[in-house]
Write an enzyme that holds these catalytic residues in place. Structure first.
Site, PDB file in Angstrom:
ATOM      1  N   LYS A 296     -44.404 -20.912  26.670  1.00  0.00           N
ATOM      2  CA  LYS A 296     -45.685 -21.614  26.863  1.00  0.00           C
ATOM      3  C   LYS A 296     -46.545 -20.926  27.936  1.00  0.00           C
ATOM      4  O   LYS A 296     -47.750 -20.767  27.750  1.00  0.00           O
ATOM      5  CB  LYS A 296     -45.418 -23.077  27.208  1.00  0.00           C
ATOM      6  CG  LYS A 296     -44.847 -23.842  25.998  1.00  0.00           C
ATOM      7  CD  LYS A 296     -44.292 -25.194  26.405  1.00  0.00           C
ATOM      8  CE  LYS A 296     -43.795 -25.990  25.211  1.00  0.00           C
ATOM      9  NZ  LYS A 296     -43.026 -27.178  25.612  1.00  0.00           N
TER      10      LYS A 296
ATOM     11  N   GLY B  57     -47.722 -30.186  24.110  1.00  0.00           N
ATOM     12  CA  GLY B  57     -47.625 -31.265  23.114  1.00  0.00           C
ATOM     13  C   GLY B  57     -49.001 -31.840  22.800  1.00  0.00           C
ATOM     14  O   GLY B  57     -49.875 -31.145  22.276  1.00  0.00           O
TER      15      GLY B  57
ATOM     16  N   VAL C 285     -48.530 -25.616  23.234  1.00  0.00           N
ATOM     17  CA  VAL C 285     -48.386 -25.805  24.685  1.00  0.00           C
ATOM     18  C   VAL C 285     -48.831 -27.228  25.043  1.00  0.00           C
ATOM     19  O   VAL C 285     -49.912 -27.657  24.648  1.00  0.00           O
ATOM     20  CB  VAL C 285     -49.248 -24.806  25.491  1.00  0.00           C
ATOM     21  CG1 VAL C 285     -49.059 -25.012  26.995  1.00  0.00           C
ATOM     22  CG2 VAL C 285     -48.932 -23.372  25.100  1.00  0.00           C
TER      23      VAL C 285
END
Ligand code: HSE
Length: 414
Positions: A200, A129, A127
């Site tokens: 996410k 990056g 989630v």
């Protein structure tokens, strides 16, 4: 020296190898152990890679090698990543991953196997990056009850919407650019239809509420139907359209959870999160709002989070860190039809004046949005709060009376 394996040599996998090799010394200091990549698993050939000797196409090389203590799964997709991850955990290896699809669909099961085997299953990169969000929620904010989480969770769609809003670029051209920059999923449908953001927010919700909230329970709408006209009307209203993943705890213990385009006022903390950046607002009952911001996709930002998980796993080879949620079911989620919010509606009619008077029969608090250069017969208006179910009925009535509804977009109070 600790031996690790990296499964997958795509955008993220090659970034993980690059970061581990380029920062070898500083990583060794932080992990208090030297970390060596023993295997890289990929079915493709990489004869010119400086790491060519490490490549294998055989997963069993990794599974059966007792020296390999930590495995990074950066293949993406559920199969074969699920079987490989499960086998590694059962074999007593810690696994770290950027694979949000796998965590969102099989997280409860894999976390429970990790617990049983006293190893770690980490997924910081799944989630946001490069943004730290899993550990902050799980550790730093652990004293809070989570009232709400809302975020721009997909870099590709945020990049596309930003190009549409700021440069009037077409959806197709902006998507092509996002793909070239390595932001999009292998199948970009997962980005533009909202599935990636859905996974996410499902992960964040499961983490916050301690029970697995599966992606199919999340009402999900992507950005494929958003037009430059919608963007322009939202602009006149005083806002921007963003794809928002949101989960809120309700008083009855259930949650309201969705992914959908929302119009945010320009004053919103998330309104100026542009391009590939992600922004995640966590509302704790003790902290109030905490906002996380950073690059939500791309090779090195995502690799940064995967490598941090490798370091953490190496530091905790003999202890399990507490990261867990129980299995969950549909009773945790309130049906989306009961959600209440104001909307912006764009509609078309040959007789605009009479259409506008009909609109007020079916919706409360109607306010027209007037654009200087609007197309012939097209108009837009906002309403006061209305449940999704009532709005569906009102739209059906409006259409029966000859007014064509072109779009309906949630207005958020974020
Ligand atoms: N395709 C994803 C995105 C990659 O655009 O956000 C990072 O999860």
């Amino acid at each position: 020296m600790i031996q690790v394996a990296v499964m997958g040599h795509g955008v993220v996998g090659s970034g993980v190898v690059e970061v581990l090799e380029n920062h070898r010394d500083s990583i060794a200091k932080r992990a208090k152990e030297e970390i060596n990549i023993k295997y890289i698993l990929d079915i493709r050939e990489f004869p010119d890679s400086p790491y060519a000797s490490k490549f294998t196409k055989n997963f069993d090389d990794i599974l059966n090698d007792e020296e390999v203590k930590v495995v990074a799964e950066v293949m993406g997709g559920v199969h074969p990543a699920y079987d490989f991850t499960k086998a590694c955990l059962l074999a007593g290896k810690s696994v770290v991953t950027s694979n949000k699809e796998l965590v969102a669909t099989k997280g409860a099961e894999l976390l429970s196997i990790a617990r049983e085997k006293n190893v770690n299953y980490f997924f910081e990169a799944s989630v946001g990056g490069g943004i730290p969000i899993i550990r902050p929620i799980n550790q730093c904010l652990a004293a809070n009850e989570f009232v709400e989480i809302a975020g721009i969770l997909n870099g590709t769609t945020n990049f596309i919407l930003t190009k549409m809003i700021k440069d009037s670029m077409s959806f197709e051209d902006a998507l092509k650019m996002a793909q070239q920059l390595g932001y999009a999923e292998r199948n970009p449908e997962a980005d533009v239809e909202g599935h990636d953001a859905c996974r996410k927010i499902a992960i964040l919700a499961s983490l916050c509420y301690g029970k697995h909230i599966y992606p199919e329970l999340v009402h999900t709408n992507g950005i494929t139907k958003i037009t430059l006209d919608d963007v322009a009307y939202a602009d006149v209203w005083g806002g921007v359209i963003k794809l928002i993943g949101q989960v809120m705890r309700l008083e009855d213990g259930r949650v309201e959870i969705s992914v959908e385009p929302m119009i945010l006022s320009r004053d919103s903390q998330l309104a100026n999160v542009d391009d590939v950046f992600n922004g995640i607002l966590v509302r704790g009952d003790a902290t109030g709002d905490v906002v996380f911001y950073g690059k939500g996709a791309g090779k090195l930002p995502t690799a940064s989070a995967v490598v941090a998980d490798i370091i953490d796993s190496v530091k905790h080879l003999k202890t399990r860190k507490y990261l867990y949620w129980d299995d969950g079911d549909a009773s945790l989620v309130r049906p989306y039809e009961e959600t209440v919010y104001p909307v912006m509606i764009r509609a078309a009619s040959d007789d605009k004046a009479s259409a506008l008077s009909k609109v007020s029969e079916y919706f409360d608090g109607v306010k027209q949005i007037v654009r200087a250069d609007e197309s012939e017969g097209v108009f837009a208006f906002t309403t006061s709060e209305i449940s999704v179910k009532d709005a569906d009925n009102a739209v059906a009535e409006l259409e029966k009376s000859g007014v064509k509804v072109l779009s309906r977009i949630r207005i958020s109070d974020l």
